[in-house]
Write a protein that holds these residues in place. Structure first.
Motif, PDB file in Angstrom:
ATOM      1  N   VAL A   1       3.536  -9.729  16.316  1.00  0.00           N
ATOM      2  CA  VAL A   1       4.886  -9.168  16.166  1.00  0.00           C
ATOM      3  C   VAL A   1       5.887  -9.746  17.161  1.00  0.00           C
ATOM      4  CG1 VAL A   1       4.113  -7.025  15.109  1.00  0.00           C
ATOM      5  CG2 VAL A   1       4.309  -7.163  17.614  1.00  0.00           C
ATOM      6  N   ALA A   2       5.414 -10.292  18.275  1.00  0.00           N
ATOM      7  CA  ALA A   2       6.345 -10.849  19.253  1.00  0.00           C
ATOM      8  C   ALA A   2       5.626 -11.828  20.170  1.00  0.00           C
ATOM      9  CB  ALA A   2       6.999  -9.748  20.080  1.00  0.00           C
ATOM     10  N   THR A   3       6.347 -12.848  20.587  1.00  0.00           N
ATOM     11  CA  THR A   3       5.794 -13.837  21.516  1.00  0.00           C
ATOM     12  C   THR A   3       6.879 -14.267  22.496  1.00  0.00           C
ATOM     13  OG1 THR A   3       6.412 -15.705  20.087  1.00  0.00           O
ATOM     14  CG2 THR A   3       4.194 -14.781  19.794  1.00  0.00           C
ATOM     15  N   TRP A   4       6.419 -14.720  23.664  1.00  0.00           N
ATOM     16  CA  TRP A   4       7.309 -15.322  24.659  1.00  0.00           C
ATOM     17  C   TRP A   4       6.636 -16.574  25.189  1.00  0.00           C
ATOM     18  CZ3 TRP A   4       6.762 -10.182  23.925  1.00  0.00           C
ATOM     19  CH2 TRP A   4       7.928  -9.395  23.841  1.00  0.00           C
ATOM     20  N   ALA A   5       7.412 -17.622  25.413  1.00  0.00           N
ATOM     21  CA  ALA A   5       6.890 -18.870  25.958  1.00  0.00           C
ATOM     22  C   ALA A   5       7.811 -19.364  27.058  1.00  0.00           C
ATOM     23  CB  ALA A   5       6.762 -19.927  24.863  1.00  0.00           C
ATOM     24  N   LEU A   6       7.222 -19.767  28.177  1.00  0.00           N
ATOM     25  CA  LEU A   6       7.969 -20.369  29.283  1.00  0.00           C
ATOM     26  C   LEU A   6       7.583 -21.831  29.380  1.00  0.00           C
ATOM     27  CD1 LEU A   6       7.008 -17.263  30.648  1.00  0.00           C
ATOM     28  CD2 LEU A   6       8.820 -18.103  32.157  1.00  0.00           C
ATOM     29  N   ALA A   7       8.592 -22.703  29.424  1.00  0.00           N
ATOM     30  CA  ALA A   7       8.357 -24.134  29.519  1.00  0.00           C
ATOM     31  C   ALA A   7       9.525 -24.775  30.255  1.00  0.00           C
ATOM     32  CB  ALA A   7       8.190 -24.747  28.126  1.00  0.00           C
ATOM     33  N   GLU A   8       9.389 -26.053  30.534  1.00  0.00           N
ATOM     34  CA  GLU A   8      10.452 -26.749  31.263  1.00  0.00           C
ATOM     35  C   GLU A   8      11.720 -26.859  30.425  1.00  0.00           C
ATOM     36  OE1 GLU A   8      11.246 -31.092  33.392  1.00  0.00           O
ATOM     37  OE2 GLU A   8       9.202 -30.416  32.973  1.00  0.00           O
ATOM     38  N   SER A   9      11.567 -27.141  29.133  1.00  0.00           N
ATOM     39  CA  SER A   9      12.732 -27.263  28.258  1.00  0.00           C
ATOM     40  C   SER A   9      12.801 -26.088  27.300  1.00  0.00           C
ATOM     41  CB  SER A   9      12.685 -28.572  27.469  1.00  0.00           C
ATOM     42  OG  SER A   9      11.763 -28.479  26.391  1.00  0.00           O
ATOM     43  N   ALA A  10      14.025 -25.731  26.905  1.00  0.00           N
ATOM     44  CA  ALA A  10      14.196 -24.625  25.965  1.00  0.00           C
ATOM     45  C   ALA A  10      13.712 -25.009  24.572  1.00  0.00           C
ATOM     46  CB  ALA A  10      15.660 -24.196  25.929  1.00  0.00           C
ATOM     47  N   MET A  11      13.869 -26.270  24.189  1.00  0.00           N
ATOM     48  CA  MET A  11      13.392 -26.686  22.877  1.00  0.00           C
ATOM     49  C   MET A  11      11.880 -26.476  22.752  1.00  0.00           C
ATOM     50  SD  MET A  11      13.729 -30.309  20.790  1.00  0.00           S
ATOM     51  CE  MET A  11      12.652 -31.271  21.866  1.00  0.00           C
ATOM     52  N   GLU A  12      11.150 -26.868  23.783  1.00  0.00           N
ATOM     53  CA  GLU A  12       9.698 -26.704  23.741  1.00  0.00           C
ATOM     54  C   GLU A  12       9.320 -25.232  23.785  1.00  0.00           C
ATOM     55  OE1 GLU A  12       6.534 -28.628  26.616  1.00  0.00           O
ATOM     56  OE2 GLU A  12       7.378 -30.132  25.253  1.00  0.00           O
ATOM     57  N   ALA A  13       9.971 -24.455  24.642  1.00  0.00           N
ATOM     58  CA  ALA A  13       9.666 -23.023  24.720  1.00  0.00           C
ATOM     59  C   ALA A  13       9.964 -22.332  23.397  1.00  0.00           C
ATOM     60  CB  ALA A  13      10.473 -22.386  25.851  1.00  0.00           C
ATOM     61  N   ASP A  14      11.071 -22.696  22.763  1.00  0.00           N
ATOM     62  CA  ASP A  14      11.459 -22.111  21.483  1.00  0.00           C
ATOM     63  C   ASP A  14      10.410 -22.407  20.414  1.00  0.00           C
ATOM     64  OD1 ASP A  14      13.046 -20.792  19.636  1.00  0.00           O
ATOM     65  OD2 ASP A  14      14.503 -22.402  19.431  1.00  0.00           O
ATOM     66  N   ALA A  15      10.018 -23.665  20.328  1.00  0.00           N
ATOM     67  CA  ALA A  15       9.043 -24.063  19.315  1.00  0.00           C
ATOM     68  C   ALA A  15       7.684 -23.421  19.557  1.00  0.00           C
ATOM     69  CB  ALA A  15       8.916 -25.581  19.291  1.00  0.00           C
ATOM     70  N   LEU A  16       7.270 -23.353  20.807  1.00  0.00           N
ATOM     71  CA  LEU A  16       5.960 -22.785  21.113  1.00  0.00           C
ATOM     72  C   LEU A  16       5.928 -21.278  20.883  1.00  0.00           C
ATOM     73  CD1 LEU A  16       5.143 -24.882  24.297  1.00  0.00           C
ATOM     74  CD2 LEU A  16       3.968 -25.000  22.082  1.00  0.00           C
ATOM     75  N   ALA A  17       7.064 -20.609  21.059  1.00  0.00           N
ATOM     76  CA  ALA A  17       7.108 -19.175  20.758  1.00  0.00           C
ATOM     77  C   ALA A  17       6.796 -18.928  19.288  1.00  0.00           C
ATOM     78  CB  ALA A  17       8.471 -18.601  21.124  1.00  0.00           C
ATOM     79  N   THR A  18       7.274 -19.814  18.411  1.00  0.00           N
ATOM     80  CA  THR A  18       6.944 -19.686  16.985  1.00  0.00           C
ATOM     81  C   THR A  18       5.501 -20.103  16.724  1.00  0.00           C
ATOM     82  OG1 THR A  18       9.223 -20.032  16.273  1.00  0.00           O
ATOM     83  CG2 THR A  18       7.496 -20.499  14.661  1.00  0.00           C
ATOM     84  N   ALA A  19       5.071 -21.184  17.328  1.00  0.00           N
ATOM     85  CA  ALA A  19       3.701 -21.668  17.108  1.00  0.00           C
ATOM     86  C   ALA A  19       2.667 -20.622  17.514  1.00  0.00           C
ATOM     87  CB  ALA A  19       3.480 -22.972  17.873  1.00  0.00           C
TER      88      ALA A  19
END
Length: 290
Positions: free
Chosen positions: A234-252
Motif C-alpha cells: 500500500v505504500a513505499t518510501w525510497a531514499l537515494a542520491e537522485s530523486a529520479m532514482e528514488a521515485d522509480a525505486l519507490a514504484t519498483a
C-alpha cells in the motif's frame, strides 16, 4: 517549511503542487527559468496534454527525437523493466487509460485490466532516439516527477543556489547538508503519519496506492505483466542520491522484493503491506510509531 526563516516559492506544475525553500528569496529571473523548465518538461512527457510529444507518439508510430533527459529515463526504465520481468514499464499508460486514468480523468473503466504491449515488440528507445512500430501510450510517471526535481535542482545550482529543499507533493530533495525531519504519511489517512525520518543531502520519494485511487479499488500502481493494480503493498518510501532514482525505486518496491533491487541500486527503503506489516532496510533511519 524545512528551516525556520527560509523563503518558499510555490507553484503548480505537471498536475501537482511544488514548493522550493531557500534561505533567501529566489530572484524573479530564476523563478521564471524554473517555471519554463517545468513547462518544457510537461509539454514533452505529459499524456494528459493534447499538445505534448507523448500524445503525438500515442497517435502516430514512427521515429522521434527526444530531449536530453530521455537518455536517463531510457536507461533506468530498461534496467527496471528487466529486473521486474516487465512489471515496471514505460508503456503502462495504455493499461491506465483502459481502467479510467485517462487524459480526461474520467475515472471510468472502459474494460477489464489488460497488460500493455511488450517493450521489444513496439518500442526501440536508445538515449534520445525513440522508434515505435505502433501507437503507444508512454507513461514515465514512475520516474518523471523525480527527474524533474533533479532538473530543477541542477538549475538552482547553476545559478549559485546551493542550499535548497524541494517538495514536489511528497517527492523531496534536500540540496543542503543539514538534515530535515520528514513525516511519513499514513497510507490510509493523509492527515496522519506512521513515522518520521531525517532527510540529509539526497532524495526521499514515496508511492502509495491511496494517492490516485478511484472506482472500486482501482489505483495507479499497476503490474505491467497483468495490467492489474498491485494489492499486496500500500505504500513505499525510497531514499537515494537522485530523486529520479528514488521515485522509480519507490514504484519498483510495489512490484518485486526489495532484495532484488538492492543487488543493483544503492538506496534505503520502507515498504508497508496491505495486511498492516512493514519491512525496511537496515540503512533506513526512520522511526515508525507504534
Amino acid at each position: 517549511m524545512p528551516h525556520p526563516g527560509w523563503q518558499d516559492f510555490r507553484f503548480e506544475g505537471i498536475g501537482t503542487g511544488w514548493e522550493i525553500s531557500t534561505p533567501v528569496p529566489l530572484p524573479p529571473g530564476l523563478r521564471s527559468s524554473l517555471l519554463a523548465e517545468v513547462e518544457r518538461y510537461d509539454s514533452t512527457w505529459s499524456r494528459f496534454r493534447e499538445d505534448s510529444l507523448v500524445t503525438r507518439i500515442s497517435v502516430e508510430p514512427g521515429q522521434y527525437r527526444l530531449p536530453t533527459e530521455a537518455a536517463g529515463l531510457a536507461a533506468l526504465y530498461r534496467r527496471l523493466y528487466t529486473l521486474t520481468g516487465g512489471a515496471m514499464t514505460p508503456l503502462i499508460g495504455e493499461s491506465l487509460e483502459r481502467l479510467g486514468y485517462d487524459p480526461q480523468y474520467s475515472l471510468r473503466p472502459r474494460g477489464g485490466a489488460a497488460p500493455p504491449p511488450d517493450w521489444d515488440t513496439v518500442l526501440e528507445w536508445h538515449g534520445t532516439s525513440l522508434r515505435t512500430t505502433a501507437p503507444v501510450v508512454l507513461d514515465i510517471g514512475a520516474a518523471g516527477k523525480g527527474q524533474l526535481v533533479d532538473l530543477l535542482a541542477g538549475l538552482l545550482r547553476s545559478h549559485g543556489v546551493s542550499d535548497f529543499f524541494i517538495d514536489a507533493s511528497g517527492d523531496l530533495l534536500n540540496g543542503g547538508q543539514e538534515a530535515v525531519q520528514v513525516a511519513l504519511e499514513h497510507p490510509y489517512d493523509t492527515t496522519k503519519a506512521i513515522g518520521t525520518i531525517p532527510l540529509g543531502a539526497g532524495a526521499l520519494c514515496a508511492s502509495a496506492s491511496n494517492r490516485r485511487a478511484w472506482d472500486d479499488g482501482l489505483h495507479h500502481v499497476l503490474d505491467g505483466t497483468t495490467g492489474e493494480p498491485v494489492r499486496t503493498v500500500v505504500a513505499t518510501w525510497a531514499l537515494a542520491e537522485s530523486a529520479m532514482e528514488a521515485d522509480a525505486l519507490a514504484t519498483a518496491l510495489f512490484l518485486v522484493p526489495a532484495a532484488e533491487l538492492e543487488q543493483h541500486f544503492r538506496f534505503s527503503w520502507l515498504k508497508v503491506f496491505s495486511n498492516g506489516s512493514a519491512e525496511y532496510s537496515a540503512e533506513f533511519e526512520g522511526a515508525l510509531f507504534t
